[in-house]
Design a protein around this motif. Sequence first.
Motif, PDB file in Angstrom:
ATOM      1  N   ASN A 170       0.838  -1.223   0.000  1.00  0.00           N
ATOM      2  CA  ASN A 170       0.000   0.000   0.000  1.00  0.00           C
ATOM      3  C   ASN A 170       0.863   1.259   0.000  1.00  0.00           C
ATOM      4  N   GLY A 171       2.046   1.204  -0.565  1.00  0.00           N
ATOM      5  CA  GLY A 171       2.903   2.385  -0.612  1.00  0.00           C
ATOM      6  C   GLY A 171       3.538   2.721   0.723  1.00  0.00           C
ATOM      7  N   SER A 172       4.430   3.711   0.705  1.00  0.00           N
ATOM      8  CA  SER A 172       5.087   4.159   1.944  1.00  0.00           C
ATOM      9  C   SER A 172       4.079   4.708   2.933  1.00  0.00           C
ATOM     10  N   THR A 173       2.961   5.215   2.437  1.00  0.00           N
ATOM     11  CA  THR A 173       1.916   5.733   3.320  1.00  0.00           C
ATOM     12  C   THR A 173       1.610   4.713   4.413  1.00  0.00           C
TER      13      THR A 173
ATOM     14  N   ILE B 111       4.592   4.335   6.859  1.00  0.00           N
ATOM     15  CA  ILE B 111       4.749   5.488   7.761  1.00  0.00           C
ATOM     16  C   ILE B 111       3.702   5.412   8.880  1.00  0.00           C
TER      17      ILE B 111
ATOM     18  N   HIS C  86       5.585  14.278   4.814  1.00  0.00           N
ATOM     19  CA  HIS C  86       4.422  13.942   3.987  1.00  0.00           C
ATOM     20  C   HIS C  86       3.151  13.904   4.839  1.00  0.00           C
TER      21      HIS C  86
ATOM     22  N   THR D  71      11.998  13.367   6.748  1.00  0.00           N
ATOM     23  CA  THR D  71      12.055  12.885   5.369  1.00  0.00           C
ATOM     24  C   THR D  71      13.442  13.138   4.796  1.00  0.00           C
TER      25      THR D  71
ATOM     26  N   TYR E 294      11.413  15.223  -1.630  1.00  0.00           N
ATOM     27  CA  TYR E 294      10.943  15.150  -3.017  1.00  0.00           C
ATOM     28  C   TYR E 294      11.977  15.761  -3.958  1.00  0.00           C
TER      29      TYR E 294
ATOM     30  N   HIS F  31      11.694   8.392  -1.114  1.00  0.00           N
ATOM     31  CA  HIS F  31      12.362   8.753  -2.378  1.00  0.00           C
ATOM     32  C   HIS F  31      13.783   8.204  -2.465  1.00  0.00           C
TER      33      HIS F  31
ATOM     34  N   SER G 219       9.626   3.795  -0.748  1.00  0.00           N
ATOM     35  CA  SER G 219       8.704   3.479  -1.854  1.00  0.00           C
ATOM     36  C   SER G 219       9.534   2.887  -2.987  1.00  0.00           C
TER      37      SER G 219
ATOM     38  N   LYS H 114       8.900   4.319  -6.453  1.00  0.00           N
ATOM     39  CA  LYS H 114       9.280   5.668  -6.876  1.00  0.00           C
ATOM     40  C   LYS H 114      10.614   5.663  -7.632  1.00  0.00           C
TER      41      LYS H 114
ATOM     42  N   TYR I 201      -0.297  19.818  -3.452  1.00  0.00           N
ATOM     43  CA  TYR I 201       0.158  18.493  -3.868  1.00  0.00           C
ATOM     44  C   TYR I 201       0.532  18.510  -5.327  1.00  0.00           C
TER      45      TYR I 201
HETATM   46  C1  LIG Z   1       8.189  12.200   1.030  1.00  0.00           C
HETATM   47  C2  LIG Z   1       7.088  11.216   0.785  1.00  0.00           C
HETATM   48  N1  LIG Z   1       6.788  10.327   1.739  1.00  0.00           N
HETATM   49  C3  LIG Z   1       5.805   9.423   1.592  1.00  0.00           C
HETATM   50  C4  LIG Z   1       5.058   9.383   0.445  1.00  0.00           C
HETATM   51  C5  LIG Z   1       3.978   8.358   0.310  1.00  0.00           C
HETATM   52  O1  LIG Z   1       4.439   7.345  -0.533  1.00  0.00           O
HETATM   53  P1  LIG Z   1       3.454   6.344  -1.287  1.00  0.00           P
HETATM   54  O2  LIG Z   1       2.875   7.108  -2.429  1.00  0.00           O
HETATM   55  O3  LIG Z   1       4.363   5.223  -1.710  1.00  0.00           O
HETATM   56  O4  LIG Z   1       2.423   5.913  -0.320  1.00  0.00           O
HETATM   57  C6  LIG Z   1       5.314  10.304  -0.584  1.00  0.00           C
HETATM   58  C7  LIG Z   1       4.493  10.292  -1.803  1.00  0.00           C
HETATM   59  O5  LIG Z   1       4.513  11.114  -2.650  1.00  0.00           O
HETATM   60  C8  LIG Z   1       6.352  11.241  -0.410  1.00  0.00           C
HETATM   61  O6  LIG Z   1       6.641  12.141  -1.355  1.00  0.00           O
END
Ligand SMILES: Cc1ncc(COP(=O)(O)O)c(C=O)c1O
Length: 488
Positions: free
Chosen positions: A78-81, A84, A105, A157, A161, A188, A221, A224, A441
């Motif tokens: 499910n992504g880094s979200t 985290i 983020h 972070t 980005y 990233h 991620s 990415k 965003y």
């Molecule tokens: C700095 C940073 N952390 C976390 C995320 C979340 O990552 P993901 O989209 O893999 O859930 C993003 C997504 O753009 C991000 O830019």
Amino acid sequence: MQDQSIYEKLREYAKSDAYPFHMPGHKRKVDWISDVYDIDITEIDGFDDLHHADGILEEGMARMANAVGAKKSYYIVNGSTCGILAAIYAACPQGATVAVARNTHKSVAHAIMLRGLKPTYIYPQNVDNLCISGQIIPKDVEKAYEQSPEIAAVILTSPTYEGIVSNIRQIADVVHAHGGVLIVDEAHGAHLPYANHGANQEETYLPYSAVREGADIVIQSLHKTLPCLTQSAALHICSDRVSVKKIERALHIFETSSPSYVLMAGMDLCVRYMQGEGKKKLQMLTDRLQLFYERSESWKQLWFLYPKIKSADMISIPIADYTKIVFGAKGYKNAGRKLHEILRDRYHLQPEMSAPDYVILMTMLTDTEEGFLRLEAALSEINDELECSSLVWERTTSAYPSAFVPLELVMLPLEAAEAPVIQVPFFESVGKISAETVYVYPPGCPFLMPGEKISEELLEIVRYYRTSGMELYGMEDETGETLLVIEN
Ligand SMILES: Cc1ncc(COP(=O)(O)O)c(C=O)c1O
């Protein structure tokens, strides 16, 4: 209503000559998995279970941990979200105080609210007045502990980005000296563990990953910056300061109970690739980027972030992941947006994103020489047109505001998000307490959180984004005209 299905639209785009300077990192150039339906299964016999791994998935995750130098790694679909949310939930007891880099983020903001945490913010340096967040300085982490010795975890972070990297080694020393846990959002930086660093991390090398620099939990991620499918991510436990049981419990909460074998198979193939051929490809990319930056010196109308901070001699370690090409045009109003449009519409080069004053292009080991040559030809032409004024852009001398301003935290974010509210025009909200999170965003880093008192300086930032045509997100009123504030 369009008759064209989503799939048809995607296929049509895939056949076009658009070149991707954006994620995902496979850049549509690998075909490791072409039989998606054949391999899309659930947890049937013999294929393990991500939430109780003791077979093929456990082996894959152990391979990943070994490859990046972590104690234990987890696939995340499910992504880094998700990583985290899980990391913060596991490392911070309900109601704890956390020190948070302001440029994190929105998932960090959401974890703070879910856990009822009390954030104390650490503000990043400003890069050359460009509205780009710079490093988090170890001294500022020390200051946060002086003011709040009870801080349970520090969350930041790195790389950002824009590719800015903080000195994780020194920050980890500060955090550990105070008995805390360091969580690094390296969304990233999934490629960094595979980079060649040379003996002394000379300036042409990429920075070290936070995994080997002393962070306790690192989230990446893979989609990415590595050749992985979108949503592929990983959580790495790097020390004994975090409880494996708590991390696993948190992953149960935030991660789907139907993890995709397509994504997990892709991550396994990617790790295997990065242990061999992929490493060489990454080195080839960084060599090619050195040439790109050399060539960029002749485009005098354009500025490039990486050479700018390199010459600023900020600290001795590499401070930028220069695979992100961050650039703008000097002295022109809204140059970021304009450059973005020209690259996309005239040259069919699709950027990752643009802010009002700069563009981010993501380069990866999957990039081709053709892609670089097309980009260099485009930038050279744009530069010439600006030079001879055949491209007529409005000039500006106005300074950019900081990306963030310190705000007084009057209530805990969770309390504020649940308190009775009233709706007021945003520009008449000075002195009121926000009940909403507000961000642009990308990059999705909230500059206003629930519980914070709105100041005139904050409205300056809002005005800047508005006049630059950026949309504000996170608010109930999608027009961004009004804001929910605490009723009093
Ligand atoms: C700095 C940073 N952390 C976390 C995320 C979340 O990552 P993901 O989209 O893999 O859930 C993003 C997504 O753009 C991000 O830019």
